[in-house]
Motif scaffolding. Structure first.
Motif, mmCIF file in Angstrom:
data_model
loop_
_atom_site.group_PDB
_atom_site.id
_atom_site.type_symbol
_atom_site.label_atom_id
_atom_site.label_comp_id
_atom_site.label_asym_id
_atom_site.label_seq_id
_atom_site.Cartn_x
_atom_site.Cartn_y
_atom_site.Cartn_z
ATOM 1 N N PRO A 208 0.808 -1.225 0.000
ATOM 2 C CA PRO A 208 0.000 0.000 0.000
ATOM 3 C C PRO A 208 0.838 1.271 0.000
ATOM 4 C CG PRO A 208 -0.070 -1.064 2.154
ATOM 5 C CD PRO A 208 0.579 -2.033 1.213
ATOM 6 N N HIS A 209 2.067 1.196 0.495
ATOM 7 C CA HIS A 209 2.929 2.374 0.472
ATOM 8 C C HIS A 209 3.353 2.733 -0.946
ATOM 9 C CE1 HIS A 209 5.087 -1.314 1.055
ATOM 10 N NE2 HIS A 209 6.273 -0.783 0.973
ATOM 11 N N SER A 210 3.220 1.791 -1.882
ATOM 12 C CA SER A 210 3.474 2.086 -3.289
ATOM 13 C C SER A 210 2.199 2.434 -4.044
ATOM 14 C CB SER A 210 4.144 0.881 -3.973
ATOM 15 O OG SER A 210 5.422 0.640 -3.441
ATOM 16 N N SER A 211 1.121 1.701 -3.781
ATOM 17 C CA SER A 211 -0.111 1.914 -4.548
ATOM 18 C C SER A 211 -1.053 2.933 -3.917
ATOM 19 C CB SER A 211 -0.842 0.581 -4.739
ATOM 20 O OG SER A 211 -1.219 0.016 -3.504
ATOM 21 N N ARG A 212 -0.953 3.141 -2.597
ATOM 22 C CA ARG A 212 -1.793 4.122 -1.901
ATOM 23 C C ARG A 212 -0.922 4.975 -0.972
ATOM 24 N NH1 ARG A 212 -4.341 2.029 -5.259
ATOM 25 N NH2 ARG A 212 -6.438 1.154 -5.190
ATOM 26 N N PRO A 213 0.098 5.639 -1.536
ATOM 27 C CA PRO A 213 1.066 6.333 -0.677
ATOM 28 C C PRO A 213 0.465 7.451 0.158
ATOM 29 C CG PRO A 213 1.397 6.933 -2.977
ATOM 30 C CD PRO A 213 0.439 5.782 -2.961
ATOM 31 N N GLU A 214 -0.541 8.151 -0.378
ATOM 32 C CA GLU A 214 -1.131 9.252 0.377
ATOM 33 C C GLU A 214 -1.780 8.748 1.660
ATOM 34 O OE1 GLU A 214 -1.769 8.649 -2.835
ATOM 35 O OE2 GLU A 214 -0.934 10.371 -3.919
ATOM 36 N N ALA A 215 -2.482 7.622 1.559
ATOM 37 C CA ALA A 215 -3.139 7.067 2.736
ATOM 38 C C ALA A 215 -2.124 6.613 3.774
ATOM 39 C CB ALA A 215 -4.043 5.906 2.336
ATOM 40 N N VAL A 216 -1.065 5.961 3.317
ATOM 41 C CA VAL A 216 -0.041 5.480 4.250
ATOM 42 C C VAL A 216 0.700 6.650 4.882
ATOM 43 C CG1 VAL A 216 2.099 4.151 4.440
ATOM 44 C CG2 VAL A 216 0.190 3.262 3.072
ATOM 45 N N ALA A 217 1.055 7.634 4.079
ATOM 46 C CA ALA A 217 1.752 8.809 4.616
ATOM 47 C C ALA A 217 0.892 9.537 5.644
ATOM 48 C CB ALA A 217 2.152 9.746 3.482
ATOM 49 N N ALA A 218 -0.407 9.598 5.408
ATOM 50 C CA ALA A 218 -1.294 10.281 6.357
ATOM 51 C C ALA A 218 -1.294 9.589 7.711
ATOM 52 C CB ALA A 218 -2.710 10.338 5.791
ATOM 53 N N VAL A 219 -1.262 8.268 7.717
ATOM 54 C CA VAL A 219 -1.224 7.528 8.986
ATOM 55 C C VAL A 219 0.092 7.785 9.706
ATOM 56 C CG1 VAL A 219 -1.225 5.230 10.012
ATOM 57 C CG2 VAL A 219 -2.858 5.772 8.191
ATOM 58 N N ILE A 220 1.192 7.740 8.971
ATOM 59 C CA ILE A 220 2.498 7.967 9.594
ATOM 60 C C ILE A 220 2.590 9.389 10.133
ATOM 61 C CG2 ILE A 220 4.990 8.053 9.188
ATOM 62 C CD1 ILE A 220 4.574 5.858 7.055
ATOM 63 N N ALA A 221 2.093 10.353 9.373
ATOM 64 C CA ALA A 221 2.127 11.739 9.837
ATOM 65 C C ALA A 221 1.270 11.918 11.083
ATOM 66 C CB ALA A 221 1.646 12.677 8.721
ATOM 67 N N GLU A 222 0.129 11.242 11.144
ATOM 68 C CA GLU A 222 -0.706 11.306 12.345
ATOM 69 C C GLU A 222 0.054 10.773 13.555
ATOM 70 O OE1 GLU A 222 -4.529 8.945 14.169
ATOM 71 O OE2 GLU A 222 -4.592 9.446 12.040
ATOM 72 N N ALA A 223 0.749 9.647 13.388
ATOM 73 C CA ALA A 223 1.537 9.096 14.485
ATOM 74 C C ALA A 223 2.633 10.071 14.920
ATOM 75 C CB ALA A 223 2.150 7.764 14.054
ATOM 76 N N ALA A 224 3.236 10.745 13.961
ATOM 77 C CA ALA A 224 4.310 11.687 14.271
ATOM 78 C C ALA A 224 3.790 12.915 15.012
ATOM 79 C CB ALA A 224 5.015 12.110 12.984
ATOM 80 N N ARG A 225 2.542 13.314 14.744
ATOM 81 C CA ARG A 225 1.983 14.497 15.410
ATOM 82 C C ARG A 225 1.473 14.202 16.808
ATOM 83 N NH1 ARG A 225 -0.371 15.304 10.166
ATOM 84 N NH2 ARG A 225 -2.283 14.297 10.896
ATOM 85 N N THR A 226 1.225 12.960 17.115
ATOM 86 C CA THR A 226 0.642 12.605 18.413
ATOM 87 C C THR A 226 1.662 12.808 19.523
ATOM 88 O OG1 THR A 226 -0.823 11.004 17.376
ATOM 89 C CG2 THR A 226 -0.446 10.762 19.745
ATOM 90 N N ARG A 227 1.238 13.480 20.554
ATOM 91 C CA ARG A 227 2.154 13.746 21.685
ATOM 92 C C ARG A 227 2.065 12.641 22.712
ATOM 93 N NH1 ARG A 227 4.204 18.901 21.751
ATOM 94 N NH2 ARG A 227 3.307 20.323 20.222
#
Length: 227
Positions: A208-227
């Motif tokens: 999915p990181h190749s075929s749906r990169p926007e969705a995967v990146a959004a999840v990773i970015a959410e994890a990075a923003r969580t305090r």
């Protein structure tokens, strides 16, 4: 608080370039990103490569692991520098479990049933199997590139039991690939539930990181923003 560094850990039959569509999306979010080139030779060796990336990173760290890479981040992720874990169609064994152990309750998948092995005991996928069971939602040109860059993986990796389970101590996210022919979607959903992960499901193959990169990146970015 310092911006997080995202460390991306590829799975079997791949290398760090498999994250090439996710990396610029994360960088656009202001995140530092490092894709580890783990050798796929053993759990200990792959974990050591990830540890060196953690040691080089600035600020807190988010570990994202695809497939076999999930076992690696599970082993190495329970340390103060690591703030969150993201599993992408990935294994997440418990202490004393191997990836193979976690698959036992589920029927064999088409992809894992078609893996080839060389004389040195390393697993690989033929271009035909990559196209049919690993990355069926990518173009022929993209599949050819995957075949050329795939990392053969020591079969022993999947039999190795983890001695730590970082998801027991760290907030976790999980991306379920609903059309996965390598790790069944039912396995992924059960894994996400077992580890208490915040779960996002996408219609995608095993990559999915190749075929749906926007969705995967959004999840990773959410994890990075969580305090």
């Amino acid at each position: 608080m310092d911006s997080a560094t995202v460390i991306l850990v590829h799975g079997a039959f791949a290398d760090g370039s498999s994250w090439s569509r996710v990396i610029p999306l994360l960088q656009a979010e202001g995140l530092d990103v490092a894709a580890v080139q783990n050798p796929l030779a053993s759990l200990d060796e792959d974990a050591a490569y990830v540890q060196r990336a953690i040691d080089r990173a600035k600020g807190p760290v988010v570990l994202a692991g695809h497939s076999w890479g999930g076992a690696v981040i599970t082993q190495v992720g329970n340390q103060d520098r690591v703030k969150a874990l993201v599993y992408v169609a990935a294994f997440a064994p418990g202490v004393g479990q191997s990836p193979n152990d976690t698959l036992k309750p589920f029927p064999p998948s088409p992809g894992l049933s078609s893996v080839s092995v060389d004389r040195a005991g390393y697993l690989f996928l033929t271009p035909d199997n990559l196209a049919k069971t690993f990355a069926q939602d990518l173009s022929p040109a993209e599949i050819a590139l995957l075949a050329a860059t795939q990392g053969p993986t020591a079969a022993a990796c999947f039999r190795t039991r983890v001695t730590a389970a970082a998801w027991e101590h760290k907030p976790s996210w999980y991306v379920v690939a609903s059309e996965d022919r390598m790790l069944p979607a039912a396995f992924q959903r059960a894994t996400a539930q077992r580890i208490g992960a915040r779960t996002t499901e996408v219609e995608a193959s095993h990559v999915p990181h190749s075929s749906r990169p926007e969705a995967v990146a959004a999840v990773i970015a959410e994890a990075a923003r969580t305090r």
